[in-house]
Design a protein around this motif. Structure first.
Motif: not given
Length: 175
Positions: A128-153
């Motif tokens: 939190l409060d570092t420049p790397a936060y946004v990088v991991f936030s973005t990676l987490s979101t991409l993984a979240s969307v992928g995992a959510a789609g697969l889980a729902c299917y």
């Protein structure tokens, strides 16, 4: 495919629908939180996504408990993992010995994207409060969307396959 045997199974539709809804909501909130992060907004949006994961996880565990019970009744075999639930629940593989049945090839990618999401969430929280936060936030979101789609299917498919084994419910009297 008509099955000659019906089995009295737990109805897992409600927990499946709730799981899918909460999983999708969590993924959408993660996307919104990441967009907010890109614009220099508050990290509280990402925190809300983590908070939504808890009820989604509880609902998913309740659904998994029901489909595991059903899969054991269908296969007359010890069933504990998502791959075993799929193998037991697939009516197209009913005549194949249990150990020779195949699971969905999407189970492993779902598990890996889920682990990636959790790992990125951990780094995101630590950074939190570092420049790397946004990088991991973005990676987490991409993984979240992928995992959510697969889980729902996967939830949809397993629930649908198990319904083919369920005892037909009597319709109302027609007078």
């Amino acid at each position: 495919m008509a099955l000659d045997t019906y089995i009295d199974l737990k109805d897992v539709r409600l927990t499946g629908y709730v799981s899918q809804g909460l999983i999708a909501l969590s993924a959408l909130e993660s996307v919104w939180g990441t967009i907010t992060d890109w614009q220099g907004g508050s990290s509280s949006w990402s925190f809300l996504a983590i908070v939504l994961v808890v009820p989604a996880g509880v609902a998913s565990l309740l659904w998994f408990r029901g489909v595991t019970h059903n899969a054991e009744a269908i296969a007359l075999h010890g069933v504990r993992t998502p791959a075993q639930v799929w193998r037991a629940s697939d009516p197209a593989q009913r005549d194949i010995p249990f150990d020779e049945r195949v699971a969905s090839p999407l189970i492993r990618p779902w598990q890996y994207t889920l682990l990636a999401m959790v790992g990125c969430d951990i780094f995101e929280s630590l950074l939190l409060d570092t420049p790397a936060y946004v990088v991991f936030s973005t990676l987490s979101t991409l993984a979240s969307v992928g995992a959510a789609g697969l889980a729902c299917y996967l939830i949809f498919r397993v629930s649908s396959m198990q319904r083919k084994f369920a005892v037909p419910q009597p319709r109302g009297r027609r007078g």
